[in-house]
Design a protein around this motif. Structure first.
Motif, PDB file in Angstrom:
ATOM      1  N   VAL A 207     -87.706  38.763 -49.212  1.00  0.00           N
ATOM      2  CA  VAL A 207     -87.060  39.759 -48.358  1.00  0.00           C
ATOM      3  C   VAL A 207     -86.545  39.132 -47.062  1.00  0.00           C
ATOM      4  O   VAL A 207     -86.148  39.840 -46.147  1.00  0.00           O
ATOM      5  N   GLY A 208     -86.554  37.808 -47.006  1.00  0.00           N
ATOM      6  CA  GLY A 208     -86.101  37.134 -45.799  1.00  0.00           C
ATOM      7  C   GLY A 208     -84.768  36.452 -45.999  1.00  0.00           C
ATOM      8  O   GLY A 208     -83.727  37.091 -46.125  1.00  0.00           O
ATOM      9  N   LEU A 209     -84.800  35.136 -46.066  1.00  0.00           N
ATOM     10  CA  LEU A 209     -83.581  34.355 -46.210  1.00  0.00           C
ATOM     11  C   LEU A 209     -83.011  34.479 -47.623  1.00  0.00           C
ATOM     12  O   LEU A 209     -83.736  34.810 -48.566  1.00  0.00           O
ATOM     13  N   PRO A 210     -81.715  34.206 -47.790  1.00  0.00           N
ATOM     14  CA  PRO A 210     -81.122  34.233 -49.139  1.00  0.00           C
ATOM     15  C   PRO A 210     -81.825  33.246 -50.064  1.00  0.00           C
ATOM     16  O   PRO A 210     -82.347  32.216 -49.615  1.00  0.00           O
ATOM     17  N   PRO A 211     -81.849  33.531 -51.363  1.00  0.00           N
ATOM     18  CA  PRO A 211     -82.588  32.681 -52.298  1.00  0.00           C
ATOM     19  C   PRO A 211     -82.038  31.272 -52.439  1.00  0.00           C
ATOM     20  O   PRO A 211     -82.739  30.391 -52.947  1.00  0.00           O
ATOM     21  N   ASP A 212     -80.791  31.037 -52.017  1.00  0.00           N
ATOM     22  CA  ASP A 212     -80.238  29.688 -52.118  1.00  0.00           C
ATOM     23  C   ASP A 212     -80.522  28.841 -50.872  1.00  0.00           C
ATOM     24  O   ASP A 212     -80.071  27.702 -50.776  1.00  0.00           O
ATOM     25  N   THR A 213     -81.269  29.402 -49.910  1.00  0.00           N
ATOM     26  CA  THR A 213     -81.603  28.670 -48.690  1.00  0.00           C
ATOM     27  C   THR A 213     -82.683  27.637 -48.975  1.00  0.00           C
ATOM     28  O   THR A 213     -83.661  27.914 -49.669  1.00  0.00           O
ATOM     29  N   VAL A 214     -82.510  26.433 -48.436  1.00  0.00           N
ATOM     30  CA  VAL A 214     -83.531  25.393 -48.570  1.00  0.00           C
ATOM     31  C   VAL A 214     -84.559  25.609 -47.464  1.00  0.00           C
ATOM     32  O   VAL A 214     -84.366  25.194 -46.318  1.00  0.00           O
ATOM     33  N   ASP A 215     -85.615  26.304 -47.792  1.00  0.00           N
ATOM     34  CA  ASP A 215     -86.667  26.650 -46.845  1.00  0.00           C
ATOM     35  C   ASP A 215     -87.994  26.503 -47.577  1.00  0.00           C
ATOM     36  O   ASP A 215     -88.107  26.850 -48.757  1.00  0.00           O
ATOM     37  N   TRP A 216     -89.013  25.988 -46.886  1.00  0.00           N
ATOM     38  CA  TRP A 216     -90.287  25.732 -47.543  1.00  0.00           C
ATOM     39  C   TRP A 216     -90.837  26.981 -48.227  1.00  0.00           C
ATOM     40  O   TRP A 216     -91.296  26.922 -49.365  1.00  0.00           O
ATOM     41  N   ALA A 217     -90.812  28.123 -47.535  1.00  0.00           N
ATOM     42  CA  ALA A 217     -91.350  29.349 -48.123  1.00  0.00           C
ATOM     43  C   ALA A 217     -90.499  29.824 -49.307  1.00  0.00           C
ATOM     44  O   ALA A 217     -91.035  30.299 -50.311  1.00  0.00           O
ATOM     45  N   VAL A 218     -89.191  29.727 -49.182  1.00  0.00           N
ATOM     46  CA  VAL A 218     -88.306  30.108 -50.284  1.00  0.00           C
ATOM     47  C   VAL A 218     -88.541  29.200 -51.491  1.00  0.00           C
ATOM     48  O   VAL A 218     -88.545  29.662 -52.649  1.00  0.00           O
ATOM     49  N   VAL A 219     -88.750  27.918 -51.242  1.00  0.00           N
ATOM     50  CA  VAL A 219     -89.019  26.973 -52.328  1.00  0.00           C
ATOM     51  C   VAL A 219     -90.319  27.336 -53.045  1.00  0.00           C
ATOM     52  O   VAL A 219     -90.410  27.263 -54.273  1.00  0.00           O
ATOM     53  N   ILE A 220     -91.321  27.749 -52.287  1.00  0.00           N
ATOM     54  CA  ILE A 220     -92.591  28.169 -52.901  1.00  0.00           C
ATOM     55  C   ILE A 220     -92.365  29.369 -53.811  1.00  0.00           C
ATOM     56  O   ILE A 220     -92.855  29.413 -54.946  1.00  0.00           O
ATOM     57  N   GLU A 221     -91.596  30.345 -53.311  1.00  0.00           N
ATOM     58  CA  GLU A 221     -91.328  31.547 -54.109  1.00  0.00           C
ATOM     59  C   GLU A 221     -90.585  31.209 -55.400  1.00  0.00           C
ATOM     60  O   GLU A 221     -90.836  31.799 -56.447  1.00  0.00           O
ATOM     61  N   GLN A 222     -89.696  30.239 -55.331  1.00  0.00           N
ATOM     62  CA  GLN A 222     -88.889  29.880 -56.506  1.00  0.00           C
ATOM     63  C   GLN A 222     -89.659  29.039 -57.522  1.00  0.00           C
ATOM     64  O   GLN A 222     -89.210  28.891 -58.655  1.00  0.00           O
ATOM     65  N   ASN A 223     -90.803  28.509 -57.136  1.00  0.00           N
ATOM     66  CA  ASN A 223     -91.545  27.611 -58.034  1.00  0.00           C
ATOM     67  C   ASN A 223     -92.960  28.098 -58.315  1.00  0.00           C
ATOM     68  O   ASN A 223     -93.809  27.309 -58.750  1.00  0.00           O
ATOM     69  N   THR A 224     -93.216  29.385 -58.080  1.00  0.00           N
ATOM     70  CA  THR A 224     -94.559  29.903 -58.328  1.00  0.00           C
ATOM     71  C   THR A 224     -94.960  29.802 -59.795  1.00  0.00           C
ATOM     72  O   THR A 224     -96.144  29.672 -60.115  1.00  0.00           O
ATOM     73  N   ALA A 225     -94.007  29.882 -60.695  1.00  0.00           N
ATOM     74  CA  ALA A 225     -94.321  29.817 -62.126  1.00  0.00           C
ATOM     75  C   ALA A 225     -94.340  28.391 -62.660  1.00  0.00           C
ATOM     76  O   ALA A 225     -94.538  28.192 -63.864  1.00  0.00           O
ATOM     77  N   SER A 226     -94.157  27.419 -61.777  1.00  0.00           N
ATOM     78  CA  SER A 226     -94.048  26.029 -62.235  1.00  0.00           C
ATOM     79  C   SER A 226     -95.196  25.164 -61.727  1.00  0.00           C
ATOM     80  O   SER A 226     -95.051  23.947 -61.627  1.00  0.00           O
ATOM     81  N   LEU A 227     -96.322  25.797 -61.400  1.00  0.00           N
ATOM     82  CA  LEU A 227     -97.424  25.041 -60.808  1.00  0.00           C
ATOM     83  C   LEU A 227     -97.907  23.927 -61.724  1.00  0.00           C
ATOM     84  O   LEU A 227     -98.144  22.803 -61.278  1.00  0.00           O
ATOM     85  N   PHE A 228     -98.052  24.194 -62.998  1.00  0.00           N
ATOM     86  CA  PHE A 228     -98.600  23.193 -63.914  1.00  0.00           C
ATOM     87  C   PHE A 228     -97.522  22.251 -64.453  1.00  0.00           C
ATOM     88  O   PHE A 228     -97.828  21.147 -64.895  1.00  0.00           O
ATOM     89  N   LEU A 229     -96.259  22.685 -64.422  1.00  0.00           N
ATOM     90  CA  LEU A 229     -95.179  21.834 -64.909  1.00  0.00           C
ATOM     91  C   LEU A 229     -94.665  20.887 -63.829  1.00  0.00           C
ATOM     92  O   LEU A 229     -94.333  19.735 -64.116  1.00  0.00           O
ATOM     93  N   ALA A 230     -94.592  21.394 -62.598  1.00  0.00           N
ATOM     94  CA  ALA A 230     -94.125  20.576 -61.465  1.00  0.00           C
ATOM     95  C   ALA A 230     -94.939  20.956 -60.236  1.00  0.00           C
ATOM     96  O   ALA A 230     -94.453  21.665 -59.348  1.00  0.00           O
ATOM     97  N   PRO A 231     -96.195  20.525 -60.167  1.00  0.00           N
ATOM     98  CA  PRO A 231     -97.068  20.953 -59.062  1.00  0.00           C
ATOM     99  C   PRO A 231     -96.563  20.544 -57.684  1.00  0.00           C
ATOM    100  O   PRO A 231     -96.766  21.271 -56.706  1.00  0.00           O
TER     101      PRO A 231
END
Length: 263
Positions: A207-231
């Motif tokens: 609900v903050g920055l656009p999803p294409d923004t390179v931001d640490w928190a946005v990156v976390i949100e985009q990779n929550t399902a990839s913990l075991f594939l790309a920790p």
């Protein structure tokens, strides 16, 4: 503990401020051959779910975190400090009390709820995010400044300046502002962690920055399902955010202890 605090807050800050300049030199952010790749030549930390180099994201994703936090704090104090000083100097106590009660209504509103409402009504973007983050911090800052400015120890000095013919703005804005500056600085250090947490949570929830923004928190949100594939894509920005918040909080505590501001 002071050294630990400086290390915890210093590493993320250096990456946030100098990372965009270091990324080309360290090979971060280069063209990616695919998504969720393990560490390898040209991509020492692998790639994330969108195929971006994790090292490049770590080096460039902190700039928005720091700039938004500083911007929200600056906006909060630019409005809150003069307003708190004005309420402390008001001769009509009922008007001042009513103004403070209206501001206190914001205290009962959860911070994330305000951001969710803005996002739900289509009001997104950096401007709205900064305004919302500053708005939810405003009542506490006004209350702090008003209380510090109205301390009994200041009454004699204020009356003396008034009797000597000093103008209103010099008494209640300039001199009183100097008096409350210590409390404001300590509060700013603590509130920086609150604002950082709020902005990061908003970006993490989408609900903050656009999803294409390179931001640490946005990156976390985009990779929550990839913990075991790309920790690394999830853990590296998470560790940087945690380090920044914990280090800032610890550093403020150490400064407060040494200056006696905590008492």
């Amino acid at each position: 503990m002071t050294v630990l605090a400086l290390v915890l807050v210093g590493v993320p800050l250096v990456l946030a401020l100098a990372g965009p300049l270091l990324a080309p030199l360290l090979g971060g952010g280069g063209p990616s051959p695919g998504a969720l790749l393990p560490p390898g030549p040209g991509h020492p930390l692998g790639t994330d779910a969108l195929g971006r180099d994790v090292l490049g994201l770590a080096l460039t994703g902190g700039t928005t975190v720091v700039l938004l936090t500083v911007g929200a704090l600056a906006l909060t104090y630019l409005v809150g400090v003069p307003l708190g000083l004005a309420l402390a100097a008001a001769t009509r106590h009922r008007v001042a009390a009513l103004s403070q009660r209206l501001l206190d209504l914001l205290l009962v509103l959860p911070s994330l709820l305000v951001l969710l409402v803005l996002a739900g009504t289509g009001r997104r973007g950096i401007g709205w995010l900064l305004a919302a983050a500053a708005l939810v911090q405003l009542p506490a800052v006004v209350r702090l400044v008003r209380g510090a400015a109205a301390a009994p120890a200041r009454r004699v000095a204020l009356e003396t300046m008034a009797l000597s013919g000093e103008p209103w703005w010099r008494i209640h804005l300039l001199e009183t502002g100097r008096f409350v500056s210590g409390a404001v600085l300590v509060d700013a250090g603590t509130r920086a962690v609150l604002v950082l947490t709020l902005l990061s949570s908003a970006n993490f929830l989408g609900v903050g920055l656009p999803p294409d923004t390179v931001d640490w928190a946005v990156v976390i949100e985009q990779n929550t399902a990839s913990l075991f594939l790309a920790p690394a894509a999830l853990l590296v920005p998470a560790v940087l955010l945690i380090s920044l918040a914990a280090g800032a909080n610890l550093l403020v505590d150490r400064i407060a202890d040494r200056t006696g501001a905590a008492s």
